[in-house]
Design a protein around this motif. Structure first.
Motif, short mmCIF file in Angstrom:
data_model
loop_
_atom_site.label_atom_id
_atom_site.label_comp_id
_atom_site.label_asym_id
_atom_site.label_seq_id
_atom_site.Cartn_x
_atom_site.Cartn_y
_atom_site.Cartn_z
N SER A 389 16.22 2.75 14.50
CA SER A 389 15.01 2.04 13.17
C SER A 389 14.56 0.39 13.60
N TYR A 390 15.47 -0.05 14.55
CA TYR A 390 14.71 -1.79 14.38
C TYR A 390 14.06 -1.89 15.51
N SER A 391 14.29 -0.60 16.85
CA SER A 391 13.06 -0.74 17.72
C SER A 391 11.75 0.09 17.58
N GLY A 392 12.15 1.06 16.52
CA GLY A 392 10.71 1.72 15.87
C GLY A 392 10.16 0.32 15.18
N ALA A 393 11.27 0.17 14.01
CA ALA A 393 9.94 -1.50 13.63
C ALA A 393 9.58 -2.09 14.30
N LYS A 394 10.38 -3.08 15.56
CA LYS A 394 9.43 -3.92 16.64
C LYS A 394 8.53 -3.00 16.41
N SER A 395 8.36 -1.54 17.44
CA SER A 395 7.47 -1.14 17.76
C SER A 395 5.35 -0.83 16.86
N MET A 396 6.19 -1.01 15.22
CA MET A 396 5.21 -0.64 14.80
C MET A 396 4.35 -1.80 14.54
N ARG A 397 5.25 -3.28 14.41
CA ARG A 397 4.58 -4.45 14.41
C ARG A 397 4.13 -4.52 15.56
N GLN A 398 4.31 -4.31 16.55
CA GLN A 398 3.64 -4.71 18.14
C GLN A 398 2.24 -4.29 18.19
N LEU A 409 -3.73 -0.34 23.22
CA LEU A 409 -2.48 -0.39 22.81
C LEU A 409 -1.62 0.58 24.06
N ILE A 410 -2.15 1.34 25.22
CA ILE A 410 -1.17 1.05 26.00
C ILE A 410 -1.25 -0.45 27.22
N GLU A 411 -2.15 -0.45 26.96
CA GLU A 411 -2.32 -1.68 27.90
C GLU A 411 -0.65 -2.70 27.05
N TYR A 412 -1.15 -2.94 26.09
CA TYR A 412 -0.17 -3.61 25.34
C TYR A 412 1.45 -3.47 25.42
N ALA A 413 1.32 -1.87 25.05
CA ALA A 413 2.97 -1.57 26.03
C ALA A 413 3.67 -1.91 26.90
N LYS A 414 2.59 -2.26 27.83
CA LYS A 414 2.83 -3.04 29.80
C LYS A 414 4.09 -3.68 29.04
N THR A 415 4.23 -4.44 28.04
CA THR A 415 4.42 -5.64 28.31
C THR A 415 5.79 -5.51 26.89
N HIS A 416 5.40 -4.72 26.64
CA HIS A 416 6.38 -4.69 25.18
C HIS A 416 7.08 -3.45 25.16
N LYS A 417 8.45 -3.62 25.41
CA LYS A 417 8.94 -2.18 25.93
C LYS A 417 9.35 -0.81 24.63
N GLU A 418 9.35 -1.78 23.63
CA GLU A 418 10.02 -1.13 22.56
C GLU A 418 8.56 0.14 22.12
N LEU A 419 7.55 -0.29 21.95
CA LEU A 419 6.27 0.38 22.26
C LEU A 419 6.38 0.61 22.90
N MET A 420 6.29 0.56 24.18
CA MET A 420 6.02 2.25 25.50
C MET A 420 7.11 2.99 25.33
N ARG A 421 7.97 3.06 24.49
CA ARG A 421 8.62 3.94 24.74
C ARG A 421 8.87 5.04 23.88
N MET A 422 8.56 4.58 21.97
CA MET A 422 7.73 5.28 20.89
C MET A 422 6.77 5.65 22.04
N ALA A 423 5.78 5.08 22.52
CA ALA A 423 4.16 5.98 22.89
C ALA A 423 4.30 7.42 24.25
N GLU A 424 5.36 6.87 24.99
CA GLU A 424 5.53 7.87 25.40
C GLU A 424 6.60 9.04 24.82
N ARG A 425 7.14 9.04 23.69
CA ARG A 425 7.77 9.93 23.38
C ARG A 425 6.49 10.84 21.84
N LEU A 426 5.80 9.93 21.83
CA LEU A 426 4.84 10.09 20.79
C LEU A 426 4.14 11.60 21.73
N GLY A 427 3.25 11.11 22.85
CA GLY A 427 2.63 11.74 23.93
C GLY A 427 1.24 11.11 23.08
#
Length: 438
Positions: A389-398, A409-427
């Motif tokens: 949940s901590y990383s999930g909240a961070k990824s939403m804020r990101q 979003l994906i460009e931003y995720a390249k430097t924000h690991k929490e967002l990248m991890r969730m984007a990869e999970r969602l597809g």
């Protein structure tokens, strides 16, 4: 028999005349085969005020002048002429004006008057109601609204982030408190009970739940400097709702939630008007589909979840969007947002919480459409993160930060690991995540 104009026009008025004489105007969509739409409209006006299906002894023109409704307008769609060749029953839009004096400032009586018995009369849908300013000013509306929520949280320059405790039900107060803490320190502004969590049952008592959650709110604030509202569900039997709210506040709750369409909008108004309940109120939208999902019957969604709930005093409300797990048409989404927020005399705007499958992938869609004075309500989008949940909240804020800065979003995720991890999970296919809902 001689019938003068004052008698012939007794049950008719122009809309501007009705408003000037303190009438409320209901607008209805009607699809019906009838030999006389005029007689049908008059029958609706009679049914909802002084009349019934048969002439009764004590009815009189004087009573009808004072308490009777008036037919304001009748439109046929399309406005059929000699060249009309359709084989479907015509569609009509009818407007009926009701005297304010018939219902006072009572929401239940307004609902009964404008749409009571006629709600069961076939393919007739209540699509809007127009109130004179004098009527609206009888209501307080939201105590806090958009600006009040922002002031409490000290957040003015971005959408607010909401998460509900997941799983919906079955967790202990200790388990829920840990989920709360992780989400709060990750950046969630408002954490709410799920609508399925009862106010006070033995498996998760109100006092223990609120006390432990608010201890975690304090702990997260000391670490991050950011406040978190806890919207505790106080929904119950009508005789217990106010007491639940007062006890929750006594235990430290800084926000409450009501399932407004099962408890009733009058119960929401009771809480909002109470000077002892000086915390924001989240109106939950569950059960509203029973009123507002049909094409030809029921009540239009922007009216029932927007205008009426705002009038009753909801400060913010969970509601759907077109990119989530429920089939919310864009028209309903956008018109509901306008009913939540557009200027309305003394009634503050109610904050729209985009919910029902809100993920990092649709944050930009919601912000591009509605602006930044919204709440992004993500349950699975926070608690479904592979790292918790901590990383999930961070990824939403990101995701919010990326949209604010206009960065992909994906460009931003390249430097924000929490967002990248969730984007990869969602597809990349947003809707595939909701296959189980279809």
């Amino acid at each position: 028999m001689i019938r003068k104009l004052d008698e012939v026009n007794l049950n008719y008025a122009f809309p501007e005349v009705a408003f000037s004489e303190d009438y409320i105007i209901g607008t209805y969509q009607v699809r019906v085969k009838t030999s006389s739409i005029e007689k049908l409209a008059l029958a609706i006006a009679d049914e909802q005020t002084t009349g019934t299906w048969i002439k009764v002894a004590n009815d009189s023109d004087d009573k009808r002048r004072t308490f009777g409704a008036k037919v304001v307008s009748i439109y046929e769609v399309p406005d059929a002429g000699a060249d009309y060749a359709g084989d479907q029953p015509p569609m009509y839009v009818i407007q009926i004006a009701f005297p304010m004096a018939n219902m006072g400032a009572s929401l239940p009586m307004m609902l009964s008057t404008v749409f009571g018995n006629i709600s069961a009369s076939g393919m007739l849908k209540w699509i809007d109601v127009a109130f004179p300013e004098k009527y609206v000013r009888r209501f307080q509306g939201p105590k806090f609204g958009v600006e009040g929520l922002r002031k409490i949280l000290g957040v003015y320059d971005r959408p607010l982030l909401n998460a509900m405790i997941k799983p919906n039900i079955g967790w202990t107060p200790d388990e829920g408190a840990e989920i709360f803490y992780q989400a709060a320190r990750g950046g969630v502004d408002i954490i709410k009970d799920d609508e399925l969590m009862p106010a006070n049952e033995s498996f998760c008592p109100l006092r223990e739940r609120v006390t432990k959650f608010m201890e975690m709110e304090k702990r997260a604030f000391e670490e991050t400097g950011e406040r978190t509202l806890y919207a505790v569900n106080v929904t119950d039997g009508i005789d217990k709702i106010r007491d639940n709210a007062l006890r929750a506040i006594e235990y430290g709750a800084n926000c409450i939630m009501l399932n407004a369409y099962t408890a009733g909008q009058a119960a929401l108004k009771m809480l909002a008007d109470d000077p002892e309940i000086n915390v924001p109120i989240l109106a939950h939208v569950d059960f509203a589909g029973a009123y507002a999902s049909a094409t030809y019957t029921g009540i239009s969604a922007p009216l029932v979840i927007g205008k009426l709930t705002r009038l009753a005093g909801g400060d913010f409300q969970i509601n759907g969007h077109p990119w989530g797990k429920f089939p919310i048409p864009y028209k309903v989404f956008y018109r509901s947002f306008k009913a939540f927020t557009q200027p309305w005399w003394n009634i503050k705007p109610m904050m729209y919480a985009c919910s029902g499958g809100t993920t990092q992938l649709v944050v930009k869609n919601c912000m591009d459409t509605l602006g930044t004075d919204i709440i992004l309500a993500a349950g699975g989008g926070v608690h479904g993160h592979p790292d918790g949940s901590y990383s999930g909240a961070k990824s939403m804020r990101q995701a919010i930060d990326a949209a604010l800065q206009g960065i992909d979003l994906i460009e931003y995720a390249k430097t924000h690991k929490e967002l990248m991890r969730m984007a990869e999970r969602l597809g990349p296919d947003v809707m595939k995540n909701f296959d189980l809902m279809k």
